[in-house]
Enzyme design. Structure first.
Site, mmCIF file in Angstrom:
data_model
loop_
_atom_site.group_PDB
_atom_site.id
_atom_site.type_symbol
_atom_site.label_atom_id
_atom_site.label_comp_id
_atom_site.label_asym_id
_atom_site.label_seq_id
_atom_site.Cartn_x
_atom_site.Cartn_y
_atom_site.Cartn_z
ATOM 1 N N LYS A 1 0.842 -1.207 0.000
ATOM 2 C CA LYS A 1 0.000 0.000 0.000
ATOM 3 C C LYS A 1 0.872 1.250 0.000
ATOM 4 O O LYS A 1 0.640 2.182 -0.770
ATOM 5 C CB LYS A 1 -0.894 -0.004 1.252
ATOM 6 C CG LYS A 1 -1.577 1.327 1.508
ATOM 7 C CD LYS A 1 -2.556 1.255 2.654
ATOM 8 C CE LYS A 1 -2.060 1.728 3.987
ATOM 9 N NZ LYS A 1 -1.609 3.107 4.113
ATOM 10 N N ASN A 2 1.895 1.245 0.831
ATOM 11 C CA ASN A 2 2.692 2.462 0.993
ATOM 12 C C ASN A 2 3.690 2.688 -0.152
ATOM 13 O O ASN A 2 4.404 3.682 -0.161
ATOM 14 C CB ASN A 2 3.408 2.455 2.349
ATOM 15 C CG ASN A 2 2.421 2.653 3.492
ATOM 16 O OD1 ASN A 2 1.244 2.940 3.261
ATOM 17 N ND2 ASN A 2 2.891 2.494 4.721
ATOM 18 N N CYS B 1 -5.943 8.077 8.668
ATOM 19 C CA CYS B 1 -6.254 7.450 9.957
ATOM 20 C C CYS B 1 -6.160 8.471 11.084
ATOM 21 O O CYS B 1 -5.275 9.320 11.103
ATOM 22 C CB CYS B 1 -5.254 6.338 10.242
ATOM 23 S SG CYS B 1 -5.816 4.729 9.709
ATOM 24 N N ARG C 1 -0.322 14.273 13.149
ATOM 25 C CA ARG C 1 0.154 14.133 11.775
ATOM 26 C C ARG C 1 0.272 15.474 11.045
ATOM 27 O O ARG C 1 -0.371 15.700 10.016
ATOM 28 C CB ARG C 1 -0.755 13.184 10.986
ATOM 29 C CG ARG C 1 -0.906 11.847 11.644
ATOM 30 C CD ARG C 1 -1.555 10.853 10.752
ATOM 31 N NE ARG C 1 -0.585 10.160 9.953
ATOM 32 C CZ ARG C 1 -0.836 9.049 9.267
ATOM 33 N NH1 ARG C 1 -2.026 8.538 9.270
ATOM 34 N NH2 ARG C 1 0.094 8.457 8.576
ATOM 35 N N ASP D 1 3.187 0.491 12.063
ATOM 36 C CA ASP D 1 1.996 -0.112 11.452
ATOM 37 C C ASP D 1 1.783 -1.563 11.901
ATOM 38 O O ASP D 1 0.795 -2.190 11.508
ATOM 39 C CB ASP D 1 2.093 -0.044 9.920
ATOM 40 C CG ASP D 1 1.918 1.379 9.407
ATOM 41 O OD1 ASP D 1 1.501 2.257 10.188
ATOM 42 O OD2 ASP D 1 2.199 1.619 8.220
ATOM 43 N N ARG E 1 -9.194 -0.170 3.868
ATOM 44 C CA ARG E 1 -8.252 0.830 3.356
ATOM 45 C C ARG E 1 -6.910 0.195 3.010
ATOM 46 O O ARG E 1 -6.173 0.726 2.170
ATOM 47 C CB ARG E 1 -8.020 1.936 4.394
ATOM 48 C CG ARG E 1 -9.191 2.889 4.532
ATOM 49 C CD ARG E 1 -8.799 4.078 5.385
ATOM 50 N NE ARG E 1 -7.468 4.497 5.042
ATOM 51 C CZ ARG E 1 -6.551 4.937 5.896
ATOM 52 N NH1 ARG E 1 -6.849 5.056 7.171
ATOM 53 N NH2 ARG E 1 -5.358 5.278 5.500
HETATM 54 C C1 UD1 Z 1 3.843 6.726 6.411
HETATM 55 C C2 UD1 Z 1 2.976 5.531 6.117
HETATM 56 C C3 UD1 Z 1 2.276 5.054 7.386
HETATM 57 C C4 UD1 Z 1 3.310 4.816 8.491
HETATM 58 C C5 UD1 Z 1 4.223 6.021 8.662
HETATM 59 C C6 UD1 Z 1 5.360 5.776 9.631
HETATM 60 C C7 UD1 Z 1 2.301 5.905 3.823
HETATM 61 C C8 UD1 Z 1 1.200 6.182 2.881
HETATM 62 N N1 UD1 Z 1 1.986 5.885 5.119
HETATM 63 O O1 UD1 Z 1 2.991 7.762 6.856
HETATM 64 O O2 UD1 Z 1 1.594 3.851 7.083
HETATM 65 O O3 UD1 Z 1 2.637 4.568 9.696
HETATM 66 O O4 UD1 Z 1 4.812 6.376 7.398
HETATM 67 O O5 UD1 Z 1 6.136 4.710 9.234
HETATM 68 O O6 UD1 Z 1 3.418 5.646 3.438
HETATM 69 N N2 UD1 Z 1 5.555 14.359 11.048
HETATM 70 C C9 UD1 Z 1 5.667 15.689 11.388
HETATM 71 N N3 UD1 Z 1 5.678 16.612 10.373
HETATM 72 C C10 UD1 Z 1 5.593 16.259 9.063
HETATM 73 C C11 UD1 Z 1 5.498 14.893 8.726
HETATM 74 C C12 UD1 Z 1 5.477 13.966 9.754
HETATM 75 O O7 UD1 Z 1 5.734 16.049 12.549
HETATM 76 O O8 UD1 Z 1 5.619 17.143 8.192
HETATM 77 C C13 UD1 Z 1 5.507 13.358 12.132
HETATM 78 C C14 UD1 Z 1 4.144 12.668 12.134
HETATM 79 O O9 UD1 Z 1 3.212 13.412 12.863
HETATM 80 C C15 UD1 Z 1 4.459 11.373 12.797
HETATM 81 C C16 UD1 Z 1 5.881 11.065 12.309
HETATM 82 O O10 UD1 Z 1 6.400 12.309 11.864
HETATM 83 O O11 UD1 Z 1 4.480 11.533 14.190
HETATM 84 C C17 UD1 Z 1 5.940 10.027 11.207
HETATM 85 O O12 UD1 Z 1 5.272 10.488 10.095
HETATM 86 P P1 UD1 Z 1 5.667 10.107 8.598
HETATM 87 O O13 UD1 Z 1 6.910 9.290 8.570
HETATM 88 O O14 UD1 Z 1 5.621 11.343 7.789
HETATM 89 O O15 UD1 Z 1 4.446 9.172 8.215
HETATM 90 P P2 UD1 Z 1 3.514 9.263 6.948
HETATM 91 O O16 UD1 Z 1 4.315 9.549 5.737
HETATM 92 O O17 UD1 Z 1 2.335 10.093 7.253
#
Ligand code: UD1
Length: 418
Positions: free
Chosen positions: A22-23, A116, A121, A305, A397
Site C-alpha cells: 500500500k505504501n 487514519c 500528523r 503499522d 483501506r
Molecule cells: C507513512 C505511512 C504510514 C506509516 C508512517 C510511519 C504511507 C502512505 N503511510 O505515513 O503507514 O505509519 O509512514 O512509518 O506511506 N511528522 C511531522 N511533520 C511532518 C510529517 C510527519 O511532525 O511534516 C511526524 C508525524 O506526525 C508522525 C511522524 O512524523 O508523528 C511520522 O510520520 P511520517 O513518517 O511522515 O508518516 P507518513 O508519511 O504520514
C-alpha cells in the site's frame, strides 16, 4: 457497513502471498502524473486507499483505469492542479500530490489531508522542504495553496525521517533545476521502491534506503511499466495471525530484511521462523511468551503499522510486555476494544503495559483505524468463542481480501452486511 464474524481458536496452515505494498502504490500513483506518457503500475491491490488515489488522478483530468489487477495512467490531458476536500480528507497520502503537481503544473491546491485518526500528523516538514525548493505556500481556510516559477534543487535536512516528506521531496525535485540533497531521509523500503520507479522514468535519484538521498534534476521523464514491492505490513499481519493461532504458514513475496525486527520479535515469542529469499515460514504452538518490550521506530526499527497487532499478540501471551509507540501520539484507540475481549492493558501516554492473560474471549468490537482494526481481527482469531468486528471500512483501506486470505489458511471468518 460490513462486519466480520470470526470463530476463534483455529490453527492456521498454508501459503499466502502478500499484495503489493500500500505504501508503495500510493506514492507511485501520485508520481504517475510527473510525465505525460503512459504509466503502468502492476498488481495494484483493490484497497480503498488505492481506489481513492485513482479517483484523485481522474479528478485532475488524467485517465486512470484498472486493467486486470494493473492500473494504467495516462495524464496527457490532466489540466487541474486542485484536489477537492472530499478526496483529500479521505486519504492523507493525497499530500504526495503536492510534489507531483508542482513538478507538473508549478501549482497545487489541496485541502488539509485526512487519513487514519492516529495523532496530529502535521505536514510542516513537507511544507518547509517544498519552500527550500522555491515553492511559495499559503494556508487558508483548510486549504494549502502552493506555487512556484521554477523548482530549484537545494540541500534539505529533515529534523525527523518522515516517510511522506521524503517522498514529497523526491517528487518535487526530480525535474527541478540542479541537484537536491536530502539529509536525514526516511529509509523505508517503499522509498527505495519510489526511487526505482522514478529512475525507470529517467530520473536520476540515488541513495534511497540510506539517510542521504541525491536527486539530479532531469528535463524529461518517460513512461514506465513497474511492479511495486510487496506489502511488509500485510505480510507481518499474517505471520502474527499464525503466531497467535498456532500452526504453520508460509508468507510469500516480502524480503525478510524488510521485516527483520518483526521476525526477531516473533522468535522471542517462541515461534520458529525460516526465511529464505522472499519466502518466510513460521511455526507456532500458539502458546506464546510475551516480548519484554516492543518499541516502534523508523525503518529498520519495529514498524508502527504493526504495533497494534503486536499488542494483540502479547495480550494472549505468557508474562508481560511494554509497548512503546514513538511515531504517532494516539495510536492506542483499539485498546478499549481489546479489553472487551479480556485483554489486560494499561495505557500511559505513548506506552502500553500489557499483562498477558491465558486466553482472550470473543466479543463484539469496532475497528477505529486500519491497523487497530487488523489487531482486533488477530485477537478474535486467537480468542475462545465468536467475535464480531464492526466498521470494516477502516480495514478495507489497507487489506485486499483479508477474509479470503485468512479463510485460505483455515480461519473461520465470514463477512456480512450489517
Ligand atoms: C507513512 C505511512 C504510514 C506509516 C508512517 C510511519 C504511507 C502512505 N503511510 O505515513 O503507514 O505509519 O509512514 O512509518 O506511506 N511528522 C511531522 N511533520 C511532518 C510529517 C510527519 O511532525 O511534516 C511526524 C508525524 O506526525 C508522525 C511522524 O512524523 O508523528 C511520522 O510520520 P511520517 O513518517 O511522515 O508518516 P507518513 O508519511 O504520514
Amino acid at each position: 457497513m460490513d462486519k466480520f464474524i470470526i470463530d476463534g481458536g483455529r490453527r492456521l496452515q498454508g501459503i499466502v502471498s502478500a499484495q503489493s505494498a500500500k505504501n508503495s502504490v500510493l506514492p507511485l500513483l501520485a508520481a504517475s502524473v510527473l510525465t505525460e506518457k503512459q504509466v503502468t503500475i502492476r498488481e495494484v491491490p483493490a484497497i480503498a486507499d488505492a481506489l481513492c488515489m485513482v479517483q484523485i488522478l481522474r479528478e485532475l483530468g488524467a485517465r486512470a483505469d484498472f486493467r486486470g489487477g494493473d492500473v494504467v495512467v495516462d495524464s496527457a490531458d490532466a489540466c487541474s492542479h486542485e484536489i477537492s476536500s472530499a478526496l483529500t480528507k479521505e486519504l492523507r497520502s493525497s499530500v504526495f500530490m503536492l510534489g507531483s503537481l508542482l513538478t507538473r503544473f508549478r501549482r497545487a491546491v489541496i485541502a488539509y489531508p485526512g487519513g487514519c485518526d492516529i495523532g496530529l500528523r502535521p505536514i510542516d516538514l513537507h511544507l518547509s522542504a517544498l519552500k527550500r525548493l522555491g515553492v511559495k505556500i499559503e494556508e487558508r481556510e483548510g486549504f494549502i495553496f502552493c506555487k512556484c516559477d521554477v523548482l530549484r534543487g537545494a540541500e534539505i535536512a529533515l529534523d525527523f525521517p518522515s516517510v511522506g516528506a521524503t517522498e514529497n521531496i523526491l517528487l518535487a525535485a526530480v525535474k527541478a533545476e540542479g541537484r537536491t540533497v536530502v539529509q536525514g531521509a526516511a529509509k523505508e523500503p517503499e522509498i527505495v521502491d519510489l526511487m526505482n520507479f522514478l529512475n525507470g522514468m529517467g530520473a536520476k535519484v540515488r541513495g534511497a534506503g540510506t539517510d542521504v538521498i541525491e536527486i539530479e534534476g532531469v528535463k524529461e521523464l518517460r513512461g514506465v511499466d513497474y511492479t511495486p514491492i510487496k506489502d511488509r505490513i500485510e505480510a507481518g499481519t499474517y505471520l502474527m495471525a499464525c503466531a497467535i493461532c498456532g500452526g504453520e504458514v508460509e508468507v510469500r513475496g516480502v524480503a525478510p530484511e524488510n521485516i527483520r525486527m518483526l521476525l526477531h520479535k516473533l522468535r522471542e515469542n517462541g515461534c520458529k521462523i525460516h526465511a529464505k529469499n522472499d519466502k518466510i515460514r513460521i511455526g507456532s504452538s500458539g502458546r506464546l511468551k510475551c516480548n519484554r518490550r516492543v518499541e516502534t521506530m523508523p525503518f529498520p526499527g519495529f514498524p508502527t503499522d504493526l504495533q497494534a497487532q503486536a499488542t494483540a499478540l502479547n495480550s494472549g501471551g505468557e508474562g508481560g510486555a511494554v509497548i512503546v509507540e514513538n511515531l504517532f501520539e494516539t495510536r492506542y484507540k483499539y485498546v478499549p476494544e481489546l479489553r472487551r475481549m479480556g485483554a489486560d492493558i494499561e495505557v500511559n501516554g505513548r506506552t502500553a503495559f500489557v499483562r498477558g492473560v491465558k486466553r482472550l474471549h470473543g466479543a463484539a468490537v469496532t475497528a477505529g483505524d486500519l491497523r487497530g482494526g487488523a489487531a482486533l481481527v488477530l485477537a478474535a482469531l486467537g480468542a475462545e468463542g465468536a467475535s464480531e468486528v464492526f466498521d470494516l471500512g477502516h480495514i478495507d483501506r489497507g487489506y485486499a481480501d483479508l477474509q479470503g486470505k485468512l479463510t485460505g489458511l483455515g480461519a473461520k471468518i465470514k463477512r456480512v452486511r450489517v
